[in-house]
Enzyme design. Structure first.
Site, PDB file in Angstrom:
ATOM      1  CG  HIS A  23      -1.962  -0.980   1.304  1.00 33.09           C
ATOM      2  ND1 HIS A  23      -2.166  -1.752   2.425  1.00 33.09           N
ATOM      3  CD2 HIS A  23      -2.901  -1.364   0.402  1.00 33.09           C
ATOM      4  CE1 HIS A  23      -3.184  -2.569   2.203  1.00 33.09           C
ATOM      5  NE2 HIS A  23      -3.640  -2.351   0.983  1.00 33.09           N
ATOM      6  CE  LYS A  47     -13.485  -6.659   3.887  1.00 29.72           C
ATOM      7  NZ  LYS A  47     -12.656  -6.058   2.838  1.00 29.72           N
ATOM      8  NE  ARG A  99      -3.051  -7.813  -4.087  1.00 30.42           N
ATOM      9  CZ  ARG A  99      -3.835  -8.240  -3.127  1.00 30.42           C
ATOM     10  NH1 ARG A  99      -3.377  -8.353  -1.917  1.00 30.42           N
ATOM     11  NH2 ARG A  99      -5.081  -8.569  -3.356  1.00 30.42           N
ATOM     12  CB  SER A 137      -4.855  -6.430   4.622  1.00 29.24           C
ATOM     13  OG  SER A 137      -4.357  -5.189   4.187  1.00 29.24           O
TER      14      SER A 137
END
Length: 166
Positions: A23, A47, A99, A137
């Site tokens: 990040h 979430k 990514r 993460s």
């Protein structure tokens, strides 16, 4: 009469639960492209987050304090649509990190939806450096929970935070 130069503001949204070196790599590169970058932590009530929003914001602030040249970066949090937040802060760009090819499909769909809602706001995709493209993460949280050293993947402040949460 002098023309006022409009400053280029970009929003880098995400959950950052926790922030990773990947990040920060994207953030550093974005900060060199725009006059102002707001790293915006999403408060997503639907979430379940591992870390409270206030902790995520504070960890990002601590993480960027050590990086030279990020004096055009602000950290904030928001809820609701990213596009609404971007409009509120006057941003004309969203930053999204990629990514892998699998990220692109989702991000393209999201970008096209945003474009339909807010055609005045564009999306800039930045590809993560290869040394960070496997970091997420979720992986960081799992490794930390299982007692593994995650210092290669996250800033020192995040390592210390995760150690305390064990």
């Amino acid at each position: 009469m002098e023309d006022k130069k409009e400053i280029k503001i970009a929003v880098y949204p995400g959950s950052f639960d926790p922030v990773t070196k990947g990040h920060l790599d994207i953030l550093e590169r974005a900060s060199s492209m725009f006059d102002k970058v707001i790293i915006a932590v999403l408060k997503n009530n639907s979430k379940k987050s591992y870390m409270p929003t206030t902790d995520r914001v504070e960890l990002i602030k601590q993480s960027i304090a050590d990086i030279k040249g990020l004096n055009n970066v602000e950290v904030d949090s928001f809820d609701g649509l990213t596009i609404d937040y971007a409009r509120k802060v006057g941003a004309k760009f969203l930053i999204r990190g990629l990514r892998a090819v699998s990220d692109f499909e989702y991000e393209m769909q999201l970008s096209q939806t945003n474009q339909a809602i807010a055609p005045e706001i564009g999306t800039v995709f930045l590809i993560t450096k290869p040394k960070y493209n496997f970091i997420s993460s979720g992986i960081v949280k799992e490794l930390s929970f299982l007692g593994q050293d995650v210092s290669k993947f996250v800033p020192k402040s995040v390592v210390e935070y995760l150690e305390k949460k064990k």
